[in-house]
Design a protein around this motif. Structure first.
Motif, short mmCIF file in Angstrom:
data_model
loop_
_atom_site.label_atom_id
_atom_site.label_comp_id
_atom_site.label_asym_id
_atom_site.label_seq_id
_atom_site.Cartn_x
_atom_site.Cartn_y
_atom_site.Cartn_z
N ASN A 114 -61.66 -38.37 64.28
CA ASN A 114 -60.65 -37.97 63.30
C ASN A 114 -60.29 -36.51 63.52
O ASN A 114 -61.13 -35.70 63.90
N TYR A 116 -58.33 -32.94 61.97
CA TYR A 116 -58.04 -32.26 60.71
C TYR A 116 -57.31 -30.95 60.97
O TYR A 116 -57.62 -30.24 61.93
N ALA A 131 -55.68 -35.12 57.36
CA ALA A 131 -56.57 -35.84 58.28
C ALA A 131 -55.75 -36.93 58.96
O ALA A 131 -55.08 -37.72 58.30
N ASP A 133 -55.65 -39.82 62.51
CA ASP A 133 -56.39 -40.52 63.56
C ASP A 133 -56.11 -39.82 64.88
O ASP A 133 -54.95 -39.67 65.28
N ARG A 140 -54.40 -40.36 57.85
CA ARG A 140 -55.48 -41.05 57.17
C ARG A 140 -55.51 -40.66 55.69
O ARG A 140 -55.59 -41.51 54.82
N GLN A 181 -65.87 -37.59 55.48
CA GLN A 181 -64.92 -37.99 56.51
C GLN A 181 -63.92 -39.03 56.05
O GLN A 181 -62.86 -39.18 56.65
#
Length: 649
Positions: A114, A116, A131, A133, A140, A181
């Protein structure tokens, strides 16, 4: 330290000179050269190898992640801009996600794939954290903006209470937050920080925050030089505010961006990103920030994970510039400790200080063992200090440096960048030597590209140095950036192994992921100037994050297993007792490189880049190497890896 010098590492060394004369720019518009870009084929193996014992720390990786990708603004707490894995030897632009956001720092990646980033400026939706993918770019989740947003981006740490999980921490003047997460909030706390100067509320703005192992706390620093510490577990403040003794900076040369440039660029940036929370145009805001003065700290800081000593580049006390006027025109680097105050609490204490005429424009970067601190000044020097901040040596590279020093753990290599070039230097103990200047020729054959130059701080990997190259017009020896691309340099020679064109300029970092992908945060200030004056020669400016995906995964597997083999061979020559820390870290890195190679082989077969008949023996050799590595048998591990590498001859 002057405000302009503090931030020259970012961009404006290029901008000031690039816009001296509009007439000079328009003179290039009649260029009719053919567009015949240089083609970069599959790169050969690199001859670079580690020699002797690496620089290695003694700390564990229970909370601080292994440096396999970007977990903090410069990879990790020591800000070395160096990762254990290989970057893809061949790559191409895959996608641009979240283009409405101006991304000035990051992005960062966790261990689940992931990505960020903190949305510093944006057009429309206002959030503190996004966030996505990392493979697809799909959103996300987001963390809604609460109060004043964070400045320096998040930091990702391992969760010691849940092995295999990680936590994302984000700090702002009003709130500090820990996020899992999946986007769920672990805790959030009000900082309780009061504005020190009501006339300049930006003095509470966090420039960055970092992890302090000895106290298990998150340390923050504000523009005004105030330091705070918060519990990693709960977010509660654990130390009264500390304060660096530096005075607010002023611009020593009183330079500013000419108004006709601001008037052209502001509307362009407003259209792309809207205005700041204070109602300013983004470009004007940047100019005011750079040339307005008033800050004590305007960059990031480092913490040695072994000693927990804190290193911050800032301004010197007022009187040290020769005039007591409440302002400072010279810079300083400080080392501090956060320790028990004798009453059950914690307090910050300044241990050492070293001042710089002309100031330092870089985040202090630490060697892996904490014995060296590297900074660059604004007069062209790379400076090496010992851990007590005594200067050991300096090397003049011939032009002002514009970014932090990159510190490799191997062969005493360090890398420095200017607005034009990328340099490799070797720390030889009592002196440093300049070994090569990079070959930055990715835009050879491009129409309307007169000059090529460096674009970002260098990133060291196990198979090269990842760089950004800008191409455009040359105005009085500077580049007006029209095109941008990513390249991979050979660590042995500085030659360009591979290059591909990208989409947008960046003030962030060349982020390398665990799978070899490269990510770039889009923050187009330099190319915005190019777009404003050459609207027909370059694309519209956009924000977001770009992914450069690996192609020819067989070559990624080759570089990973060859790098692992060279490291295993070298580790086997070391004294296993005297160099225990180096050998232990080598074993960790070899294990990661084997994992990289295994994943790349699987994908290479799926992509038809490698036949199954070649993949099977490679898998067997990697399995043998892993089994030997697990028992500490470096000889057998090195033998298997060397045989695997030889299969690519």
């Amino acid at each position: 330290m002057t405000k302009s010098k503090f931030r020259s590492k970012k961009v404006f060394v290029l901008i000031i000179v690039a816009a001296i004369s509009v007439a000079l720019m328009w003179a290039f518009f009649d260029d009719t050269r053919p567009h015949n870009p240089k083609v970069f084929g599959p790169p050969a193996k690199t001859e670079w190898k580690p020699i002797g014992a690496r620089s290695a720390g003694q700390h564990s990786y229970d909370i601080i992640p292994e440096p396999t990708t970007w977990h903090a603004i410069h990879v990790d707490v020591s800000n070395a801009d160096s990762v254990w894995g290989v970057a893809a030897p061949m790559f191409e632009l895959d996608w641009v996600a979240e283009p409405a956001y101006f991304v000035g720092s990051g992005p960062l990646l966790d261990n689940q794939g992931n990505l960020y980033f903190s949305a510093n400026f944006y057009h429309g939706e206002r959030v503190d954290l996004v966030a996505i993918d990392a493979k697809t770019g799909a959103r996300r989740w987001t963390l809604p903006e609460i109060g004043k947003m964070s400045a320096g981006g998040p930091i990702i740490l391992n969760d010691p209470d849940n092995p295999g999980a990680q936590i994302i921490y984000l700090a702002g003047p009003e709130q500090i937050t820990a996020v899992r997460q999946d986007g769920s909030i672990l805790w959030k706390k009000a900082t309780g920080i009061k504005i020190a100067n009501a006339e300049d509320p930006d003095t509470t703005k966090f420039q960055n925050f970092n992890y302090h192992p000895a106290t298990d706390s998150l340390v923050t620093a504000t523009k005004s030089g105030a330091l705070h510490a918060f519990s990693r577990k709960t977010g509660e403040i654990v130390a009264p505010a500390g304060q660096l003794p530096g005075a607010p900076a002023i611009s020593g040369n009183r330079t500013s961006i000419p108004g006709f440039i601001v008037n052209r660029v502001d509307p362009l940036m407003d259209k792309a990103f809207g205005k700041t929370a204070d109602g300013l145009s983004l470009f004007s805001s940047a100019v005011n920030y750079i040339y307005g003065g008033g800050g004590v700290i305007t960059n990031y800081f480092s913490i040695d994970p072994d000693s927990s000593r804190i290193y911050i580049a800032a301004t010197a006390p007022d009187a040290e510039d020769g005039t007591e006027d409440g302002r400072s025109e010279i810079g300083a680097i400080y080392s501090l400790t956060l320790q028990d105050n004798g009453n059950g609490g914690l307090e910050f204490e300044v241990l050492n200080r070293n001042t710089f005429q002309g100031g330092t424009g870089s985040t202090p970067a630490l060697s892996a063992d904490g014995s060296r601190v590297y900074v660059s000044d604004n007069e062209g020097h790379v400076i090496a200090l010992d851990h007590e901040l005594n200067e050991v040596w300096r090397v003049d590279v011939g032009e002002p440096l514009v970014g932090s020093i990159t510190v490799a753990p191997d062969n005493n290599e360090i890398y420095a960048v200017t607005a034009k070039d990328v340099f490799q230097l070797i720390d030889r103990g009592d002196h440093g030597t300049l070994t090569w200047t990079a070959e930055l020729n990715g835009f050879d054959g491009y129409a309307n590209v007169d000059v090529q130059s460096n674009g970002l701080t260098a990133t060291v990997t196990a198979n090269g140095v990842v760089v950004m190259i800008g191409g455009g017009k040359e105005i009085i020896g500077r580049t007006v950036m029209l095109h941008v691309g990513m390249g991979l340099l050979d660590r042995q020679t500085g030659r360009l192994r591979y290059f591909t064109e990208g989409r947008e300029d960046s003030l962030a970092m060349s982020v390398v992921a665990a799978d070899g992908s490269i990510y770039v945060g889009h923050s187009p200030l330099r190319r915005a100037v190019g777009k404003a004056f050459y609207p027909d020669l370059t694309q519209d400016v956009i924000g977001g994050v770009a992914r450069f995906k690996p192609v020819r995964l067989d070559l990624l597997a080759r570089d990973a297993l060859c790098a692992a083999g060279a490291r295993a061979v070298n580790a086997n020559t070391l004294n296993q007792v005297a160099e225990a820390a180096a050998v232990s870290t080598d074993i960790r890195q070899i294990a990661f490189l084997i994992t990289q190679a295994e994943s790349a082989i699987e994908q290479a077969v799926s992509d038809s880049d490698m036949p199954q008949a070649d993949a099977n023996p490679l898998r067997d050799l990697l399995a043998q190497s892993s089994a030997s590595l697990a028992t500490g048998d470096l000889i057998e591990s090195a033998t298997a890896l060397t045989s695997a590498c030889a299969m690519f001859d």
